[in-house]
Write a protein that holds these residues in place. Structure first.
Motif, PDB file in Angstrom:
ATOM      1  N   GLY A 214       0.782  -1.230   0.000  1.00 37.01           N
ATOM      2  CA  GLY A 214       0.000   0.000   0.000  1.00 37.01           C
ATOM      3  C   GLY A 214       0.809   1.272   0.000  1.00 37.01           C
ATOM      4  O   GLY A 214       0.253   2.369   0.090  1.00 37.01           O
ATOM      5  N   GLY A 215       2.143   1.170  -0.128  1.00 32.54           N
ATOM      6  CA  GLY A 215       2.986   2.362  -0.056  1.00 32.54           C
ATOM      7  C   GLY A 215       3.046   3.174  -1.332  1.00 32.54           C
ATOM      8  O   GLY A 215       3.429   4.335  -1.304  1.00 32.54           O
ATOM      9  N   TRP A 216       2.657   2.571  -2.461  1.00 31.35           N
ATOM     10  CA  TRP A 216       2.691   3.294  -3.721  1.00 31.35           C
ATOM     11  C   TRP A 216       1.351   3.989  -3.945  1.00 31.35           C
ATOM     12  O   TRP A 216       0.595   3.663  -4.863  1.00 31.35           O
ATOM     13  CB  TRP A 216       2.987   2.354  -4.876  1.00 31.35           C
ATOM     14  N   ALA A 217       1.044   4.926  -3.091  1.00 35.79           N
ATOM     15  CA  ALA A 217      -0.269   5.583  -3.119  1.00 35.79           C
ATOM     16  C   ALA A 217      -0.161   6.959  -2.491  1.00 35.79           C
ATOM     17  O   ALA A 217       0.803   7.271  -1.784  1.00 35.79           O
ATOM     18  CB  ALA A 217      -1.294   4.742  -2.356  1.00 35.79           C
ATOM     19  N   GLU A 218      -1.173   7.785  -2.740  1.00 32.15           N
ATOM     20  CA  GLU A 218      -1.164   9.126  -2.158  1.00 32.15           C
ATOM     21  C   GLU A 218      -1.333   9.073  -0.648  1.00 32.15           C
ATOM     22  O   GLU A 218      -0.871   9.980   0.061  1.00 32.15           O
ATOM     23  CB  GLU A 218      -2.260   9.967  -2.804  1.00 32.15           C
ATOM     24  N   GLN A 219      -1.992   8.036  -0.145  1.00 28.77           N
ATOM     25  CA  GLN A 219      -2.126   7.843   1.301  1.00 28.77           C
ATOM     26  C   GLN A 219      -1.953   6.359   1.623  1.00 28.77           C
ATOM     27  O   GLN A 219      -2.306   5.499   0.816  1.00 28.77           O
ATOM     28  CB  GLN A 219      -3.499   8.304   1.803  1.00 28.77           C
ATOM     29  N   ARG A 220      -1.408   6.096   2.807  1.00 27.27           N
ATOM     30  CA  ARG A 220      -1.323   4.716   3.269  1.00 27.27           C
ATOM     31  C   ARG A 220      -1.538   4.661   4.769  1.00 27.27           C
ATOM     32  O   ARG A 220      -1.334   5.665   5.478  1.00 27.27           O
ATOM     33  CB  ARG A 220       0.025   4.099   2.922  1.00 27.27           C
ATOM     34  N   THR A 221      -1.947   3.512   5.269  1.00 24.28           N
ATOM     35  CA  THR A 221      -2.043   3.274   6.707  1.00 24.28           C
ATOM     36  C   THR A 221      -0.996   2.244   7.100  1.00 24.28           C
ATOM     37  O   THR A 221      -0.712   1.306   6.341  1.00 24.28           O
ATOM     38  CB  THR A 221      -3.433   2.748   7.100  1.00 24.28           C
ATOM     39  N   VAL A 222      -0.405   2.440   8.258  1.00 22.65           N
ATOM     40  CA  VAL A 222       0.530   1.461   8.822  1.00 22.65           C
ATOM     41  C   VAL A 222       0.376   1.460  10.335  1.00 22.65           C
ATOM     42  O   VAL A 222       0.004   2.488  10.925  1.00 22.65           O
ATOM     43  CB  VAL A 222       2.003   1.781   8.482  1.00 22.65           C
ATOM     44  N   PRO A 223       0.655   0.352  10.998  1.00 22.00           N
ATOM     45  CA  PRO A 223       0.707   0.366  12.462  1.00 22.00           C
ATOM     46  C   PRO A 223       1.732   1.387  12.941  1.00 22.00           C
ATOM     47  O   PRO A 223       2.744   1.628  12.264  1.00 22.00           O
ATOM     48  CB  PRO A 223       1.125  -1.064  12.817  1.00 22.00           C
ATOM     49  N   SER A 224       1.494   1.981  14.086  1.00 19.35           N
ATOM     50  CA  SER A 224       2.440   2.975  14.596  1.00 19.35           C
ATOM     51  C   SER A 224       3.828   2.380  14.802  1.00 19.35           C
ATOM     52  O   SER A 224       4.832   3.096  14.716  1.00 19.35           O
ATOM     53  CB  SER A 224       1.922   3.575  15.910  1.00 19.35           C
ATOM     54  N   SER A 225       3.899   1.069  15.030  1.00 17.81           N
ATOM     55  CA  SER A 225       5.196   0.415  15.206  1.00 17.81           C
ATOM     56  C   SER A 225       5.960   0.284  13.895  1.00 17.81           C
ATOM     57  O   SER A 225       7.150  -0.064  13.898  1.00 17.81           O
ATOM     58  CB  SER A 225       4.995  -0.981  15.815  1.00 17.81           C
ATOM     59  N   ALA A 226       5.285   0.544  12.773  1.00 17.34           N
ATOM     60  CA  ALA A 226       5.913   0.424  11.455  1.00 17.34           C
ATOM     61  C   ALA A 226       6.208   1.791  10.854  1.00 17.34           C
ATOM     62  O   ALA A 226       6.243   1.949   9.632  1.00 17.34           O
ATOM     63  CB  ALA A 226       5.018  -0.384  10.527  1.00 17.34           C
ATOM     64  N   ALA A 227       6.409   2.778  11.700  1.00 18.74           N
ATOM     65  CA  ALA A 227       6.755   4.127  11.239  1.00 18.74           C
ATOM     66  C   ALA A 227       7.816   4.703  12.158  1.00 18.74           C
ATOM     67  O   ALA A 227       7.718   4.584  13.382  1.00 18.74           O
ATOM     68  CB  ALA A 227       5.521   5.022  11.233  1.00 18.74           C
ATOM     69  N   VAL A 228       8.839   5.294  11.576  1.00 16.77           N
ATOM     70  CA  VAL A 228       9.868   5.964  12.368  1.00 16.77           C
ATOM     71  C   VAL A 228       9.987   7.396  11.871  1.00 16.77           C
ATOM     72  O   VAL A 228       9.792   7.682  10.683  1.00 16.77           O
ATOM     73  CB  VAL A 228      11.233   5.245  12.275  1.00 16.77           C
ATOM     74  N   GLU A 229      10.293   8.310  12.773  1.00 19.13           N
ATOM     75  CA  GLU A 229      10.382   9.713  12.396  1.00 19.13           C
ATOM     76  C   GLU A 229      11.672   9.989  11.626  1.00 19.13           C
ATOM     77  O   GLU A 229      12.729   9.437  11.925  1.00 19.13           O
ATOM     78  CB  GLU A 229      10.297  10.595  13.640  1.00 19.13           C
ATOM     79  N   ILE A 230      11.549  10.835  10.625  1.00 22.16           N
ATOM     80  CA  ILE A 230      12.681  11.211   9.788  1.00 22.16           C
ATOM     81  C   ILE A 230      13.390  12.398  10.431  1.00 22.16           C
ATOM     82  O   ILE A 230      12.757  13.422  10.709  1.00 22.16           O
ATOM     83  CB  ILE A 230      12.210  11.587   8.369  1.00 22.16           C
ATOM     84  N   PRO A 231      14.679  12.300  10.674  1.00 21.12           N
ATOM     85  CA  PRO A 231      15.404  13.417  11.294  1.00 21.12           C
ATOM     86  C   PRO A 231      15.356  14.679  10.437  1.00 21.12           C
ATOM     87  O   PRO A 231      15.241  14.611   9.202  1.00 21.12           O
ATOM     88  CB  PRO A 231      16.837  12.889  11.414  1.00 21.12           C
ATOM     89  N   ALA A 232      15.468  15.814  11.083  1.00 20.51           N
ATOM     90  CA  ALA A 232      15.511  17.092  10.371  1.00 20.51           C
ATOM     91  C   ALA A 232      16.655  17.095   9.370  1.00 20.51           C
ATOM     92  O   ALA A 232      17.752  16.596   9.645  1.00 20.51           O
ATOM     93  CB  ALA A 232      15.689  18.236  11.371  1.00 20.51           C
ATOM     94  N   GLY A 233      16.381  17.632   8.203  1.00 17.64           N
ATOM     95  CA  GLY A 233      17.405  17.742   7.183  1.00 17.64           C
ATOM     96  C   GLY A 233      17.510  16.560   6.250  1.00 17.64           C
ATOM     97  O   GLY A 233      18.236  16.616   5.249  1.00 17.64           O
ATOM     98  N   VAL A 234      16.800  15.474   6.554  1.00 18.45           N
ATOM     99  CA  VAL A 234      16.832  14.300   5.681  1.00 18.45           C
ATOM    100  C   VAL A 234      15.645  14.361   4.725  1.00 18.45           C
ATOM    101  O   VAL A 234      14.489  14.472   5.149  1.00 18.45           O
ATOM    102  CB  VAL A 234      16.796  12.990   6.487  1.00 18.45           C
ATOM    103  N   ASP A 235      15.913  14.288   3.460  1.00 20.80           N
ATOM    104  CA  ASP A 235      14.907  14.355   2.411  1.00 20.80           C
ATOM    105  C   ASP A 235      14.027  13.103   2.425  1.00 20.80           C
ATOM    106  O   ASP A 235      14.493  12.009   2.757  1.00 20.80           O
ATOM    107  CB  ASP A 235      15.637  14.486   1.073  1.00 20.80           C
ATOM    108  N   TYR A 236      12.752  13.259   2.039  1.00 23.29           N
ATOM    109  CA  TYR A 236      11.839  12.112   1.982  1.00 23.29           C
ATOM    110  C   TYR A 236      12.398  10.998   1.090  1.00 23.29           C
ATOM    111  O   TYR A 236      12.335   9.820   1.437  1.00 23.29           O
ATOM    112  CB  TYR A 236      10.478  12.544   1.419  1.00 23.29           C
ATOM    113  N   GLY A 237      12.922  11.379  -0.071  1.00 25.39           N
ATOM    114  CA  GLY A 237      13.439  10.379  -0.991  1.00 25.39           C
ATOM    115  C   GLY A 237      14.648   9.646  -0.442  1.00 25.39           C
ATOM    116  O   GLY A 237      14.757   8.423  -0.548  1.00 25.39           O
TER     117      GLY A 237
END
Length: 311
Positions: free
Chosen positions: A88-111
């Motif tokens: 489901g990640g190739w979409a404009e929106q996706r759902t994931v369990p909170s345990s399957a998401a980590v915060e991206i540090p400042a300055g790191v690009d999404y790509g």
């Protein structure tokens, strides 16, 4: 909303469709996806194993637009990297369990962030499996791809002398700048590579048999992938006569260490100690172009697709 889903009639087995937006459950986040990356395994099996309309994509980066109802996980507005094994990640929106998401540090690009997911953590776990490699010689085959370029960087950071094996001079481009001390073009042998202490093999086939004989007696050979698409036939008798080696089939551990390993990779990115090595990047409307480039092995490193650039 739009999503890339399995479409057997499409050129590469997937196409952009209009679909219903996902609805999160109590322990899930709803994320507006900004970018995602492609993995060889995903594109290789696009035409297999799922029904028409199935939503695709393991890894994606974006912004939390609905926090988890159970109170755990990143807050609304957080920049996150997600790794939903239910796709489901190739979409404009996706759902994931909170345990399957980590915060991206400042300055790191999404790509850059999404490029580190499966490829980066596979490399991290493989290098860790080698144990202490300080001042040891480590041979990495298939070093020009996504996993290979991360493995080169991580092994060099761990203090190894890294020998990178690639299929052509062109595919070796940039490897010395990220830590390779020697680049070998073509299948390695005793004439091009002196004995090594450990091997990470991403090619398989005849290459695995060749590199196993290049490791020192008692050395560890990890077979991590088979980019060649060829089955491996190990010459065990020759290896016994050479003093024996440990040959181990390595697989990514997608369980509990994954989130912490991914956080490690993101912090290495943020500190500038590793580079995402993105070799192709563009809008997700160029999906077929990206898949073709990846399948033809024209990409050095990772492929990243941006959703926000699509019109």
């Amino acid at each position: 909303m739009r999503a890339l889903v399995r479409d057997p009639t499409a050129l590469n087995g997937a196409a952009l469709w209009n679909v219903e937006a996902p609805i999160r459950s109590g322990n899930e986040l709803l994320v507006a996806v900004r970018a995602f990356s492609l993995n060889q395994a995903e594109v290789r099996y696009l035409r297999e194993g799922s029904t028409s309309g199935a939503r695709l994509g393991l890894e994606a980066a974006g912004d939390v637009i609905e926090a988890a109802g159970d109170g755990f996980g990143p807050a609304v507005g957080s920049r996150v990297l997600t790794f939903g094994w239910n796709a489901g990640g190739w979409a404009e929106q996706r759902t994931v369990p909170s345990s399957a998401a980590v915060e991206i540090p400042a300055g790191v690009d999404y790509g850059d962030a999404t490029a580190t997911t499966a490829a980066g953590v596979t490399a991290l776990q493989a290098v860790r499996r080698l144990g202490s490699i300080l001042h040891r010689r480590v041979l990495i085959t298939g070093a020009s791809g996504g996993v290979g370029r991360f493995a080169v960087q991580l092994a060099a950071l761990a203090g190894a002398e890294v020998i990178a094996c690639v299929g052509s001079v062109q595919r070796g481009s940039g490897l010395e700048q990220i830590g390779a001390e020697q680049i070998v073009v073509g299948e390695p042998d005793a004439g091009t590579v002196e004995t090594v202490d450990a091997v990470i093999d991403l090619v398989g086939g005849s290459t695995l048999n060749a590199v196993a004989g290049l490791s020192r007696p008692g050395g560890l050979v990890l077979t991590v992938g088979m980019a060649s698409g060829e089955a491996s036939a190990i010459d065990w008798e020759t290896l016994r006569n050479l003093g024996g080696r440990t040959i181990e089939a390595f697989a990514l551990d997608a369980g509990s260490p994954f989130a912490s390993d991914l956080t490690t990779m993101l912090h290495l990115l943020a500190s500038g100690r590793i580079d995402a090595q993105i070799g192709w990047r563009g809008s997700w409307t160029r999906f077929d172009e990206a898949v073709s480039a990846l399948a033809a092995r024209k990409v050095l490193g990772k492929v990243v697709l941006d959703i926000q650039d699509a019109e």
